[in-house]
Design a protein around this motif. Sequence first.
Motif, PDB file in Angstrom:
ATOM      1  N   SER A  78     -13.975  -5.585  24.483  1.00  0.00           N
ATOM      2  CA  SER A  78     -14.290  -4.879  25.509  1.00  0.00           C
ATOM      3  C   SER A  78     -15.716  -5.068  25.625  1.00  0.00           C
ATOM      4  O   SER A  78     -16.591  -5.593  25.055  1.00  0.00           O
ATOM      5  CB  SER A  78     -13.843  -3.615  25.189  1.00  0.00           C
ATOM      6  OG  SER A  78     -14.609  -2.902  23.983  1.00  0.00           O
ATOM      7  N   ILE A  79     -16.082  -4.419  26.957  1.00  0.00           N
ATOM      8  CA  ILE A  79     -17.749  -4.329  27.271  1.00  0.00           C
ATOM      9  C   ILE A  79     -17.732  -2.891  27.841  1.00  0.00           C
ATOM     10  O   ILE A  79     -17.100  -2.260  28.223  1.00  0.00           O
ATOM     11  CB  ILE A  79     -17.597  -5.354  28.831  1.00  0.00           C
ATOM     12  CG1 ILE A  79     -17.392  -6.709  28.359  1.00  0.00           C
ATOM     13  CG2 ILE A  79     -19.200  -5.177  29.198  1.00  0.00           C
ATOM     14  CD1 ILE A  79     -17.542  -7.625  29.686  1.00  0.00           C
ATOM     15  N   LEU A  80     -19.083  -2.416  27.241  1.00  0.00           N
ATOM     16  CA  LEU A  80     -19.473  -0.994  27.702  1.00  0.00           C
ATOM     17  C   LEU A  80     -20.996  -1.124  28.448  1.00  0.00           C
ATOM     18  O   LEU A  80     -21.794  -1.885  28.109  1.00  0.00           O
ATOM     19  CB  LEU A  80     -19.790  -0.159  26.203  1.00  0.00           C
ATOM     20  CG  LEU A  80     -20.348   1.022  26.321  1.00  0.00           C
ATOM     21  CD1 LEU A  80     -19.467   1.875  27.258  1.00  0.00           C
ATOM     22  CD2 LEU A  80     -20.834   1.453  25.075  1.00  0.00           C
ATOM     23  N   HIS A  81     -20.799  -0.580  29.565  1.00  0.00           N
ATOM     24  CA  HIS A  81     -22.018  -0.429  30.565  1.00  0.00           C
ATOM     25  C   HIS A  81     -22.407   0.755  30.376  1.00  0.00           C
ATOM     26  O   HIS A  81     -21.922   1.704  30.601  1.00  0.00           O
ATOM     27  CB  HIS A  81     -21.773  -0.865  32.041  1.00  0.00           C
ATOM     28  CG  HIS A  81     -21.099  -2.501  32.099  1.00  0.00           C
ATOM     29  ND1 HIS A  81     -22.018  -3.406  32.019  1.00  0.00           N
ATOM     30  CD2 HIS A  81     -20.042  -2.509  32.389  1.00  0.00           C
ATOM     31  CE1 HIS A  81     -21.141  -4.633  32.444  1.00  0.00           C
ATOM     32  NE2 HIS A  81     -19.871  -3.926  32.731  1.00  0.00           N
ATOM     33  N   THR A  82     -23.857   0.870  29.952  1.00  0.00           N
ATOM     34  CA  THR A  82     -24.324   2.256  29.572  1.00  0.00           C
ATOM     35  C   THR A  82     -25.070   2.748  30.919  1.00  0.00           C
ATOM     36  O   THR A  82     -25.343   1.962  31.623  1.00  0.00           O
ATOM     37  CB  THR A  82     -25.434   2.179  28.305  1.00  0.00           C
ATOM     38  OG1 THR A  82     -26.375   1.463  28.765  1.00  0.00           O
ATOM     39  CG2 THR A  82     -24.611   1.748  27.182  1.00  0.00           C
ATOM     40  N   LYS A  83     -25.309   3.966  30.761  1.00  0.00           N
ATOM     41  CA  LYS A  83     -25.984   4.674  31.984  1.00  0.00           C
ATOM     42  C   LYS A  83     -27.425   3.965  31.877  1.00  0.00           C
ATOM     43  O   LYS A  83     -27.977   4.042  33.156  1.00  0.00           O
ATOM     44  CB  LYS A  83     -26.243   6.207  31.718  1.00  0.00           C
ATOM     45  CG  LYS A  83     -24.877   7.048  31.839  1.00  0.00           C
ATOM     46  CD  LYS A  83     -25.047   8.273  31.818  1.00  0.00           C
ATOM     47  CE  LYS A  83     -23.818   9.095  31.698  1.00  0.00           C
ATOM     48  NZ  LYS A  83     -23.609  10.603  31.291  1.00  0.00           N
ATOM     49  N   THR A  84     -28.053   3.584  31.065  1.00  0.00           N
ATOM     50  CA  THR A  84     -29.323   2.793  31.258  1.00  0.00           C
ATOM     51  C   THR A  84     -29.222   1.443  31.527  1.00  0.00           C
ATOM     52  O   THR A  84     -30.354   0.876  31.646  1.00  0.00           O
ATOM     53  CB  THR A  84     -30.089   3.020  29.648  1.00  0.00           C
ATOM     54  OG1 THR A  84     -29.340   2.342  28.877  1.00  0.00           O
ATOM     55  CG2 THR A  84     -30.257   4.401  29.275  1.00  0.00           C
ATOM     56  N   GLY A  85     -28.150   0.875  31.821  1.00  0.00           N
ATOM     57  CA  GLY A  85     -28.144  -0.363  32.296  1.00  0.00           C
ATOM     58  C   GLY A  85     -27.687  -1.517  31.202  1.00  0.00           C
ATOM     59  O   GLY A  85     -27.845  -2.614  31.787  1.00  0.00           O
ATOM     60  N   ASN A  86     -27.774  -1.065  29.995  1.00  0.00           N
ATOM     61  CA  ASN A  86     -27.472  -1.928  29.068  1.00  0.00           C
ATOM     62  C   ASN A  86     -26.028  -2.561  29.055  1.00  0.00           C
ATOM     63  O   ASN A  86     -25.176  -1.460  29.383  1.00  0.00           O
ATOM     64  CB  ASN A  86     -27.810  -1.547  27.605  1.00  0.00           C
ATOM     65  CG  ASN A  86     -29.357  -1.258  27.693  1.00  0.00           C
ATOM     66  OD1 ASN A  86     -29.994  -1.996  27.911  1.00  0.00           O
ATOM     67  ND2 ASN A  86     -29.545  -0.212  26.675  1.00  0.00           N
ATOM     68  N   THR A  87     -25.771  -3.521  28.407  1.00  0.00           N
ATOM     69  CA  THR A  87     -24.207  -4.118  28.477  1.00  0.00           C
ATOM     70  C   THR A  87     -23.885  -4.388  26.976  1.00  0.00           C
ATOM     71  O   THR A  87     -24.597  -5.253  26.540  1.00  0.00           O
ATOM     72  CB  THR A  87     -23.911  -5.317  29.303  1.00  0.00           C
ATOM     73  OG1 THR A  87     -24.287  -4.899  30.670  1.00  0.00           O
ATOM     74  CG2 THR A  87     -22.605  -5.784  29.183  1.00  0.00           C
ATOM     75  N   TYR A  88     -23.150  -4.013  26.316  1.00  0.00           N
ATOM     76  CA  TYR A  88     -22.861  -3.857  25.073  1.00  0.00           C
ATOM     77  C   TYR A  88     -21.346  -4.677  24.944  1.00  0.00           C
ATOM     78  O   TYR A  88     -20.282  -4.469  25.539  1.00  0.00           O
ATOM     79  CB  TYR A  88     -22.481  -2.686  24.399  1.00  0.00           C
ATOM     80  CG  TYR A  88     -23.656  -2.138  23.696  1.00  0.00           C
ATOM     81  CD1 TYR A  88     -24.449  -2.270  22.608  1.00  0.00           C
ATOM     82  CD2 TYR A  88     -24.400  -1.132  24.664  1.00  0.00           C
ATOM     83  CE1 TYR A  88     -25.661  -1.593  22.336  1.00  0.00           C
ATOM     84  CE2 TYR A  88     -25.682  -0.599  24.534  1.00  0.00           C
ATOM     85  CZ  TYR A  88     -26.073  -0.627  23.178  1.00  0.00           C
ATOM     86  OH  TYR A  88     -27.371  -0.084  22.853  1.00  0.00           O
TER      87      TYR A  88
END
Length: 116
Positions: A83-93
């Motif tokens: 999976s991919i997680l896009h955070t509110k700060t613009g980071n992509t995990y």
Amino acid sequence: MPKSCLECEEKIIGREDKKFCSDGCRNAYNNKINKDSTNLMRNINNKLRKNYRILCDINSDGKTKASRSKLLSKGFDFEFFTSILHTKTGNTYYFLYDQGYLVLENDFFMLVKKDI
């Protein structure tokens, strides 16, 4: 009307809700149902498992910084994740189940573990 085993079709003796004549038939039936149906699936699942083991080994503390070369030397394949997680700060995990990584500068990665 007598019931028959879902695996070998022999007559079942015992409880009314019984589906298999033996543990062997139950195991054989479930192994057939749950096996990876194609080599493609089997290979992808093996790569996901390998990537997960690598992240677990390196990230034993729950948050660690690691270099691309360290991950690659252990056989990590960056094309396989769950999976991919896009955070509110613009980071992509990128995650493999509960283990993930964030791309940093200079070929480094922040390895993290998600609390589930």
